[in-house]
Every structure is written in C-alpha cells, then in structure tokens.
Design an enzyme around this catalytic site. Sequence first.
Site, PDB file in Angstrom:
ATOM      1  N   GLU A 335      22.774 -33.061 -22.516  1.00  0.00           N
ATOM      2  CA  GLU A 335      23.731 -33.167 -23.612  1.00  0.00           C
ATOM      3  C   GLU A 335      24.573 -31.923 -23.845  1.00  0.00           C
ATOM      4  O   GLU A 335      24.877 -31.553 -24.984  1.00  0.00           O
ATOM      5  CB  GLU A 335      22.983 -33.495 -24.908  1.00  0.00           C
ATOM      6  CG  GLU A 335      21.990 -32.435 -25.375  1.00  0.00           C
ATOM      7  CD  GLU A 335      20.573 -32.613 -24.882  1.00  0.00           C
ATOM      8  OE1 GLU A 335      19.653 -32.071 -25.497  1.00  0.00           O
ATOM      9  OE2 GLU A 335      20.384 -33.299 -23.870  1.00  0.00           O
ATOM     10  N   ASN A 336      25.017 -31.244 -22.815  1.00  0.00           N
ATOM     11  CA  ASN A 336      25.879 -30.081 -23.001  1.00  0.00           C
ATOM     12  C   ASN A 336      27.077 -30.479 -23.867  1.00  0.00           C
ATOM     13  O   ASN A 336      27.727 -31.488 -23.616  1.00  0.00           O
ATOM     14  CB  ASN A 336      26.361 -29.561 -21.658  1.00  0.00           C
ATOM     15  CG  ASN A 336      25.236 -29.447 -20.652  1.00  0.00           C
ATOM     16  OD1 ASN A 336      24.229 -28.810 -20.909  1.00  0.00           O
ATOM     17  ND2 ASN A 336      25.402 -30.097 -19.517  1.00  0.00           N
ATOM     18  N   HIS A 368      22.449 -42.165 -25.686  1.00  0.00           N
ATOM     19  CA  HIS A 368      21.493 -41.100 -26.003  1.00  0.00           C
ATOM     20  C   HIS A 368      22.187 -39.740 -26.024  1.00  0.00           C
ATOM     21  O   HIS A 368      22.049 -38.963 -26.985  1.00  0.00           O
ATOM     22  CB  HIS A 368      20.365 -41.105 -24.968  1.00  0.00           C
ATOM     23  CG  HIS A 368      19.281 -40.105 -25.225  1.00  0.00           C
ATOM     24  ND1 HIS A 368      18.118 -40.414 -25.882  1.00  0.00           N
ATOM     25  CD2 HIS A 368      19.189 -38.796 -24.916  1.00  0.00           C
ATOM     26  CE1 HIS A 368      17.346 -39.349 -25.967  1.00  0.00           C
ATOM     27  NE2 HIS A 368      17.987 -38.332 -25.380  1.00  0.00           N
ATOM     28  N   GLU A 369      22.937 -39.449 -24.968  1.00  0.00           N
ATOM     29  CA  GLU A 369      23.565 -38.136 -24.878  1.00  0.00           C
ATOM     30  C   GLU A 369      24.655 -37.957 -25.928  1.00  0.00           C
ATOM     31  O   GLU A 369      24.875 -36.841 -26.418  1.00  0.00           O
ATOM     32  CB  GLU A 369      24.130 -37.910 -23.471  1.00  0.00           C
ATOM     33  CG  GLU A 369      23.120 -38.041 -22.335  1.00  0.00           C
ATOM     34  CD  GLU A 369      21.860 -37.218 -22.533  1.00  0.00           C
ATOM     35  OE1 GLU A 369      21.922 -36.152 -23.173  1.00  0.00           O
ATOM     36  OE2 GLU A 369      20.788 -37.634 -22.068  1.00  0.00           O
ATOM     37  N   HIS A 372      23.280 -36.872 -29.159  1.00  0.00           N
ATOM     38  CA  HIS A 372      22.967 -35.441 -29.113  1.00  0.00           C
ATOM     39  C   HIS A 372      24.147 -34.555 -29.516  1.00  0.00           C
ATOM     40  O   HIS A 372      23.941 -33.389 -29.875  1.00  0.00           O
ATOM     41  CB  HIS A 372      22.539 -35.042 -27.697  1.00  0.00           C
ATOM     42  CG  HIS A 372      21.082 -35.211 -27.430  1.00  0.00           C
ATOM     43  ND1 HIS A 372      20.113 -34.760 -28.291  1.00  0.00           N
ATOM     44  CD2 HIS A 372      20.428 -35.751 -26.360  1.00  0.00           C
ATOM     45  CE1 HIS A 372      18.920 -35.030 -27.776  1.00  0.00           C
ATOM     46  NE2 HIS A 372      19.081 -35.633 -26.618  1.00  0.00           N
ATOM     47  N   GLU A 391      15.096 -35.084 -29.597  1.00  0.00           N
ATOM     48  CA  GLU A 391      14.860 -36.187 -28.668  1.00  0.00           C
ATOM     49  C   GLU A 391      14.298 -37.439 -29.331  1.00  0.00           C
ATOM     50  O   GLU A 391      14.656 -38.557 -28.947  1.00  0.00           O
ATOM     51  CB  GLU A 391      13.930 -35.731 -27.539  1.00  0.00           C
ATOM     52  CG  GLU A 391      14.466 -34.556 -26.728  1.00  0.00           C
ATOM     53  CD  GLU A 391      15.779 -34.848 -26.020  1.00  0.00           C
ATOM     54  OE1 GLU A 391      16.207 -36.026 -26.005  1.00  0.00           O
ATOM     55  OE2 GLU A 391      16.382 -33.914 -25.486  1.00  0.00           O
TER      56      GLU A 391
END
Length: 948
Positions: A335-336, A368-369, A372, A391
């Site tokens: 997740e940058n 999901h990412e 984040h 998470e």
Amino acid sequence: MDTTAELEILLLLCLLPLLKNVEGNLFSRRQTLADISHSLDDFEEVEQMLAWKREEQILQSTRLPNNVVPLHYDLRLEVDLQKFSVLGHVTITVRCVAPSSYILLHADKLEIVGGDSRLRLQGQDGGSSPTITSWSLHSKKQFLLLKLDGDLTKDGVYNVKIHFKNVLSDHQFGLYRSSYINENNRKRYLATTQFEATGARQAFPCFDEPALKAKFKITILHQAEYRAMSNMPVERSFKRENGWVTDHFMTSPKMSTYVVAFVVSDFTSVGLKTRSGVEINVLARPSAIAEGKGTYALDFSDKILTYFEGYFGVPYPLPKLDLAAIPDFPAAGQENWGLILFEELALLYDAKAPSAKAKLKISHVVSHELVHMWFGDWVTMKWWDGIWLNEGITSYIERLGADVVEPDMKMIDLFTCEVYEKAMAKDSLVSSRPVYQPVHRLSEIDELFDDITYLKGASVIRMLHHSVGEKIFRKGFQNYLQKYAYGSTVQDQLWEEFTKALVEQGQTDLNVKSMMDTWVLQMGYPVITVTRDYSSGKAEVAQQHFLKDASVTTKVPGSKFGYRWYVPVSLTTKSTGTEIHNNLLMRPTTDTEIIDLNGAGAEDWILGNVDRVGFYRVNYDSKNWRLLINHLKSDQFEDVPVVNRGALVDDALSLAGASMLDITFALDLSQYLVRERSYVAWDLAKEAMDYISSILDRGTDTYKKWQDYMVHLITPFYSDVGWTDVEVAFQEEMGQALAVKLACLNGLSDCVARAKSLFARWMDTQDNSHIPERLKTAVYCTAISHGGKSEWEFAWQRYQQASTVVEQSYLLNGLACAQDTDILKTYLEHSKDSKLIRKQYAKHVIKYIGMKKAGKSLAWEFFVDNWDFYFKTFSDISTIAKIVDKITEQFSTDKDLENLLAFTKDRELGSATRAFQQAIESTRANIKWRQNNQDKVEKWLEENGLTD
C-alpha cells in the site's frame, strides 16, 4: 584483583542510578563523570569505558531512542539498470527532542561513503552544530550510529547528510531488481521496492519506524529508456547529455518510511481522472497494457476510490494514484501511498479468458490496498505491535467497498468462507496469540503478518460493526481519521472515538474498549453452548474457551480476562423466522444467561450466531442438534440462512474434533449437502470436511470409503452445473468450479474421464482453448494425477511457454498433482532454479506438493534438506511461516510429530517460530483425532450403506 579493576567496578556501581535514568544524551556527561571520578588519575580511560558501556546499552535495543525525530528527507538516487547499482545521497532534516551527542538511525546492507564531504551534520539555515566524529554500522540491529563532538540542542533543527551505495539484488526486499521477457524475446529489467516492514533501511539510511513520519522530496536519475515513478507526481524532468534523465518528484505529505516507493521501468499505462480530480493509472509491462489487462483494475479503482472517499468522509489526499504490476513481487499488494505495487495476478485481468476467481482476487487486493490509503498511510499505528489496526480493519472494510462495486460477488457472504474459518482454525490453538502482540525482536515483526492479524482482526471489526450499527460504525471511523490525520495511533484511541460516537447517540451502556479488549488482548474465542429447557421455553447460554484439543487447557497462557469475552449473541428459531435477543451481550463476568425463546415450541429448532457475524462457535443440546439435522435434510433446508448451513457443518465437525460433540452428529448433518447448491454453503462445509480427508491415510479402506461418500454428496451438484463454459453469475461460476474440482479430486469417474479427455486433446492439438477457463485448475490437476510422465512433461513445457501469469498459476498447481515421487522431486529441484521458475513461485511449488497426499512426506523431506535455501529466500517476509503451515497440515502420526520435534530442536527459526509451534500442536491434536474418531467415521460410513 588489582586496584584499577576495583576502581572501575566501584565507579560503575556509583553510576548505575545515573545510567538507568539518563535521557537522550548517553555520550556526554563530562561534568557528572568528573565529579564522580575526580580523584582518579586515569579520567580519560574511565570516560572511554563508560562511553562504551552506554553505547552498548543503546545498541541492544530494538527501537530507536527518538532523541531526534525526522522532519524531511531529500533523497537522491542514481539507479543504473545495466550495472545493477545505486548511488544515493540523502539529507535528513531532524529536530532534537532531547540533548544528545549521538544520532541513531537505520541502515542495512548499505555501503556508507565516508569522509568529511560525504557524512556531515549542519545546523539548519547555517546555524552551528556539533561535528560527526565517527560513525559505525551495526548489522545485527541494522543501526547506523553517528557520534558527535558535542550535544545537539533541544528543539534545534539539523541536516544530516549521508552518501551511500547499494546493489540491485533480486532478493525482493528493499530496493531490488525484477525482470520479464518482452514480446521480442528480450529480457527487460526494472528497479522496484518492497519496504514493509523494515525494508526502507535497505534502500537509504532512515528512521525506519512507522510513527517517525516525515515529508519526502525524491529525485531519481535513470537511463532515458526507462521512466521513474514514486509516491508523488513528477514536478520537473531534465534530460542529460549522457543519455540519462533526472526526475524531480513533488514533496509528499508526512508519511512512514515503509510506504515510500519508487519504480524505474519501461512500463506503459492506462489511466483516467476521477470525479474528484485524482489521476489514476494502471501500469504494467507494455504487452499487458496493450492487451487491455489493466482495464478492469482501472475501472474498479475509480469506483471504489470514490466510494471510500464518501464512506470515510476524507478525500483521497494525493493528486495521483498509480497501481503497478511487478513481475517479481513477494506480496499480493503493498500500500505505498500514491504508488501501490502488486503481483501481476492481483492486478491484471484478461477479459478474453474470463474467470470469476481471477476477478475475485483482483477486486479483493485492489480494494484492500485502497483502504490502506486511509488506514495505514493517512493514519498509521505507532509501532508494529499494532499492525492489526492497518491490516485487520482493512481486511474487513475492503469487502464493504467491493460489495458495492461488485454486488454479484456477495463479498459479505464470502467473508465467512475466506476469513472466519481460517482465523478460527489458527486461534483454537494454545500456540495462538492475541491480535495485539508486543514486539521485542526484529524477527517478531514478520511473524505478525499472519492470519490472526488479518483474519481475526477483520472478524472482530465485523463483529463490532454489527454490535454498534452502521451509523456509529461510520461515525467512529470518520472521527478517528479526521482527528489523527497524518499521525500515528494505538487501538485505545480508536475505541475512544467509537465510545464517543455511541454517547453522542445517547447509548451509554457499551464501553467499546472494555468489549474489544477481551477480543484483542487475549487469544482464542469462545464456544457458546445453548441448552434448552423444552418444557419452559427457555434456554441457558454459556461460554467457554474453545480449543482444538481440549486436553491442553493446562498449557494455556494466563489471561487477565480468564478466557471470557463480551459476546454478542444472536439466535433465531424456526417458528419466528426472525432473530431473537440479537442485542444480548454476554459479559466475561457472567458464566451463563437464561433466555426466553419467545414462544419457540419443543419441536422448533434454535439457531445461534445468525449469519455467523460473531467470532465464536455454537454448540447445542442433543435434541436441538437433531432438530437442525432433520430440517436441513428436508425440502425446507433453505429456511436456514445460507452462511449458517455451511457453518453448522464446520462447527459440528470442529466440536467433534474437540470432543465436545459426538462426530456422528456432524456426519449426519453433512448428509444434507446432497441438496445444497450454494457455493458459499458448500465452500464452508468443504473446508471442514477436507480436514477429515487430510487426516485419513491414502490407500486405506477408510480413505476410499470417505472418497465414495464425498462423491455421493457432490454428484447432484456436479450433475447440475456440468462442464459448460456459458457465462453465468459470479456465485454460479464459483460453484461450478468447486463442484468439478471436488468431484474429480474424489475420483468421480465421469469427472476424471472428461478431464483426461480435454487434456489429451490439448496434447494432440497444442491448443487448450476448448478447456473452460474456470475449470483449468481441476482439468490440469486431474489429468496429471491420473496420467504419467508424458502428461507431466507436456505441462512443464507449457509452463515454460505460457504467455500469462494466470496460465502459469494453473500449471504450477497442476504439476504438483503428479503421483510419481521421482517426478515431484524433479519439480522441487526445478523450483530452486530461478531461470526455470521465478523465485517468488518457489514457495508455491513446495506448498502445492505438501498439500497433496502423494507429496506430504516428500515436501517435508525436501524442506528439511533445503532449509537454508527457504530460510534465506523467504526470511524477510512471513512467507516461510505460510510454507510451514501448508506442508505440515496433513501431519497426523507419531512419526510426523517426531520429525517436527527433531527439526525444531535448538534451531533458529526466525519468523517461522510460531508457525512451527502451531504445527507441533496441530499434529498432536490430529493424532488425538485419529485415536478418538477414525473408528467412528469408518463405522458410520458402513452403517450408512457407503461400503465398497
């Protein structure tokens, strides 16, 4: 003892209180030292000795002392994709929190370039500062220590300038190189990153802890044939005369080092602008983009980013969002902030080969990412012991978003299949751990990236959602995100926002912290036992700690909650068809509750944990079990909610394994599956019944009878779905794939014959377009399992020539289905050669083989013989723990246990330590299951007419 030694000991004893209470400055206390040692002639020698002691004390810690904190990084990298080298320079602006004569930061596997012009400390805006007198690298703790000739001033701001060198290895951690073969059969390289959890320090010297956020100004120099990407957009770019390009990126917001990212590649992209003005691009190797494989992820990202902006009440804060598919990547996604990196399977979708399973994976990972971007990047946990705040929360909320964007997938129903079961399996062991787990060593950080963090974390957040309701759930999170923007938190700060939101709505009877502490600060979960009084229409509800092996209760670690929980109990009954006592919250101080069943008759069944929202199992008295069994075996079985139908099988078989229910109840219940056509219910039941398959020995009469029983159950479903490749709804396609796979796996003759025929046609024509995409996994595995060397070698050649990672994934699994141990040994050897199989896929090969009956012992032996390879290759991430988990899941004999104990004795196991502990405990439990239940299963199969 000589006089000097006596004086040294006396001096150290006098200084102990000082050393215990010293803050910030551990190198310069000259006046204090002089006061204590003024009578000693060897003042300088004593001072040096004490300085060494203090330095040793600093370097023993896992954490940075935070005597200085970073404010801004000016990072410049020259990335050479021909020499695989990196030249770097970083200027870190820091603020002094406590006066000190040293700076400690992180650096790992970097070459620091020394000299006055290369390693400097300067006061900001020309202010005075101490001078760096010496520096040292400490590889064990991954520290870079800078010693100064004087104290930094409290609240003073300084610039630390460091030059360094690096090598672009293929280790898939830190800053590393990846590659692919393009359409011209030319190998193309790229540089990419994977920094979570402690990889940034392998790319540049930094303060590599999540709470030490700073702004980043990144500059990347690279050959002109490539393009550079980072978290922020390019601000300006210059072409140089030497064929290189310098890209200057915009300054980022404050962020943690582990979400910094950069990629240098020849990727192309497809993009759009969202309604809120965010530029989204999907990037990948040029051929994948040209074939339209980035389109689905792009469209999905656009919709779900917009949804999350509204749901969280916080706009996405960056001007762009790039999603890049990396050929060699150790995780599904990372997740940058502003530059999310994925393995190709998790981002690229081939619409010409439609697959519900492939689309499901992409929607999961992308959603999901993107969550984040808020939970993890915008607000971050203070330290890795709180990683579940990233998470666990994300693993639940991702499904809320995906359920809106792709409603046909029914993500919330799938949650129980994909999340609850796996979390419960792990959390029923004495060797489990709480969701919140203190971290004392670097290796323990990687251990936290496990099913407890992701899956149990998600499960308890879902339970909280249903306990407080949608309005409070959203309000609590919105307040949390707004209050702690660009900051770092601990879980109590989140609970506080939920409790405040409840109070604002006039609800003062629920303290969220008190409730959630019982789920987050102690391991395990309860079984809720409902015992009915059929004459009075009431029921007693009790909770107790559920363990896979109840006999090990004496080994359970202590818990201040006594393994009691705040449990939101929901019940429904046949007579009402609606939930009753949905708001009953059992408290840890209450052993039992008496519930009025609101008119449920003596012949009406009662069902607990409606839709399996609560993270607990449910047991009943014998009569109620019989009422449920009889109803499920009737034409009205669909009166029971679909999730609960599968969950009943799972609960019953799990309770039987723990000696809390006779296994004949569970087996009787499983008979209803001949009627079941729901993918969700079947998947839940299948996971539980696969456990029995894994325990029974291949080749025995009992195993054959069990396979016959499974064929009996699945045949009606299999016959209904058939082998068609006609487009159907998502759940129907998933159900078809499950039915065919299960039928072939258990030897249904029609299924095996069809699979072999389709594979043989492929071998004859060199064209597999006639094999339905959704059934390739079953076809390849079945044909190779029932075939020989020629089928395996054909599949191996096809793997080498496969043009898509999806096709490679089908073949990787299929190749592991061979029955010949010599072939499997060859396959395992191939997996170690990165020229034959990408390094990141080596983990899949041994897991696939270890999960098959024929490969159980072979995979273990190979793992033991090649421990150094697996430990070195996968030690920086949690992958090695996942390998251990999969290759030992069939262990159920005394010999298996002996092998595990012998291997783990006196061995450094790193991030796999807990995985081995769980493997040992599970093996013991499996042995006990065989002793208690195997004969009962065989007798039941005989009595139900399922003999040879």
